[in-house]
Design a protein around this motif. Sequence first.
Motif: not given
Length: 284
Positions: A143-147, A152-153, A102-110
């Motif tokens: 792995l779960i995030w990527g699937v 890309t992660v 959750t945090v990685g998707q918001i901060v890292g990519t958005l």
Amino acid sequence: MTARDSVSGQGLITTMSPGEARPTAPKWAYLLTAAGAVVIIATYVAVLVTQPATLGQDLGNTTLWVMVGYLAGAALIAAGTLPLIPRSIFALMPIAIALNITVGQIVGTLTPIPLYLDSLGSVIVGVLAGPAAGALTGVLGNLIWGVTINPTVIAFTAGAAFIGAAAGWAARLGAFRAAWWAVLAGAIAGIPGGALGAPVAAFVFGGGLGVGTGGIVATLQAAGLEMLNATTVQSLASDTADKAIIFLLAFLVLRTLPKRIVSRYPLAMRSLSARRATTTGVSG
């Protein structure tokens, strides 16, 4: 509670001092973990030595062998760490993985912030239950995030495993007893973490993936740096700051966790002052 009381019945070594009890494991577990580390290091060295002239553009064979190398190493580490993990930590892993994603998707990519903050859950697990648990959380999280969301992660799984393990090593050294020590430990862990991720970002994705990190890479390239050099500078700078912040957040989270959770993990004692450890019931 003594170390012997806290780990009885869980297959843990009870002759060590409080806060140092670790699960026993067969030799093959350590061999798999070591093999995974060797594969990752070999892949990293091969990337640096054989970088193609079309760096950041040739996404065919380069993409395949880089991803296979890093993922194979991460898979070996995951398999080797399973026997080293206290069973009680598995109940917290889904929460930690959800936090990473959750945090990685918001901060890292958005967002335009050149940070990731995608390993907070792994670091917290590492502080509670040790390097093996932190590493496995990082592997499963990526792995779960990527699937499910962002394929890309997956290529950065090796770095995620390292940061989770580094948190456990830092906890064993008592780095989470003081905020400034936690920040320093995170900054130090961010250096190899950034170095691991830089070749993947350069070879597989042509630079930074996020809005903020990609902008820094583009700026450095405009200043005259080659792709790999620009990505390495960006990764080292971003990861150092990123992991310093994450380790500090983990330090703060540890001190807000309920006593019933902290008391399950002998390693947590090393991250608390003597007074705090006594009040949480994890000291003898």
